[in-house]
Design an enzyme around this catalytic site. Structure first.
Site, PDB file in Angstrom:
ATOM      1  N   PRO A 258       0.792  -1.239   0.000  1.00 16.02           N
ATOM      2  CA  PRO A 258       0.000   0.000   0.000  1.00 16.02           C
ATOM      3  C   PRO A 258       0.823   1.287   0.000  1.00 16.02           C
ATOM      4  CG  PRO A 258       0.051  -0.938   2.200  1.00 16.02           C
ATOM      5  CD  PRO A 258       0.776  -1.911   1.317  1.00 16.02           C
ATOM      6  N   CYS A 259       1.485   1.568  -1.115  1.00 20.09           N
ATOM      7  CA  CYS A 259       2.242   2.809  -1.205  1.00 20.09           C
ATOM      8  C   CYS A 259       1.318   4.032  -1.194  1.00 20.09           C
ATOM      9  CB  CYS A 259       3.132   2.802  -2.438  1.00 20.09           C
ATOM     10  SG  CYS A 259       2.296   2.413  -3.987  1.00 20.09           S
TER      11      CYS A 259
END
Length: 290
Positions: A258-259
């Site tokens: 989850p950047c």
């Protein structure tokens, strides 16, 4: 005035934690100097002045990894550089203190799901499937390796080919087979997963620091955000926020790694490879469904 340095029976007491700090520091120095000798647990424990069982527990609590895992990471990082610089697989194995290529193979599979030969050849011999499927965030592009998912990108309708090219250029010597049915299957597993299901297998290919950053991203809870500095610290490079930002931007598996949960230090939405509108939508989606 006298000072009582007797260790408490409580393993989490300040006295014990102070003593453990000195022991772990000594062990880290020993492992950093001697990893090419592939020291076992007993040798590292002797350097810390502890029994193997106690040392394993203390070291893991302080560093988040076992002594064996640290030696493996140091071995992998050195061998990877040797391979990229042109060394043979055999030479890289022997130079890093291993008995031969089979042991190096095991370490590379554990660290980045790629064999030493695949790393050395830039993807030559790797076979990927790829395909397109609908998702909550537009068209999704899946890049699937035999050992797991290697790429997940998002794009607007009509931009699928460019999004695939963006993923595929990371593996210039690999082979790709178009398979939308497999992509739709993966889309169901990613976006319709039920709570408690086993994590999806991810096959991450990349330099050691980048993979450390991607692992740090996996630790961010849904609907929470952190800064690039936080990620740098979690990856063990506190002063490398800019390098951590580059590694976040190079993340090949959107959403699952989850950047989108990483913000600037002042809370602004910045630097999302698949567009800030999509990043904002992902954060809103998590807030609404979490």
């Amino acid at each position: 005035m006298t000072t009582d340095l007797t260790l408490s029976a409580d393993p989490d007491s300040l006295q014990n934690r102070a003593a453990d700090y000195e022991r772990v520091t000594a062990a880290l120095d020993y492992l950093s100097e001697n990893w090419r000798n592939q020291p076992d647990l007993a040798a590292a424990a002797r350097a810390a002045g502890l029994s193997p069982h106690h040392f394993q527990r203390v070291f893991t609590r302080w560093t988040g990894a076992s002594p064996k895992k640290l030696v493996q990471a140091l071995t992998h990082a050195s061998a990877r550089k040797l391979l990229v610089d042109g060394a043979s697989v055999l030479d890289a194995a022997l130079e890093t203190g291993l008995s031969g290529p089979s042991r190096l193979h095991d370490i590379f599979i554990a660290e980045e799901a790629a064999t030493p030969g695949e790393v050395k050849s830039g993807g030559s011999g790797l076979d990927f499937s790829y395909g397109f499927a609908p998702s909550p965030f537009g068209s999704a592009v899946f890049l699937i390796a035999p050992r797991g998912l290697s790429g997940l990108a998002f794009c607007n309708r009509g931009e699928e080919a460019a999004a695939f090219d963006d993923l595929a250029q990371r593996f210039p010597e690999a082979r790709f087979l178009h398979d939308d049915a497999q992509a739709r299957d993966w889309a169901g597993r990613v976006f319709d997963a039920q709570a408690g299901e086993a994590p999806l297998p991810l096959a991450l290919y990349g330099a050691p620091f980048r993979r450390q950053v991607w692992r740090a991203l996996l630790a961010i809870p849904p609907a929470r955000t952190v800064s690039y500095g936080d990620i740098a610290r979690a990856a063990g490079r506190e002063k490398a926020a800019r390098a951590a930002g580059a590694a976040v931007g190079a993340n090949p598996i959107s959403w699952l790694i989850p950047c989108h949960r990483v913000l600037a230090a002042d809370g602004r939405l910045t630097g999302y490879h698949w567009g800030l509108d999509r990043k904002r939508a992902m954060l809103a989606y998590e807030a609404a469904t979490g």
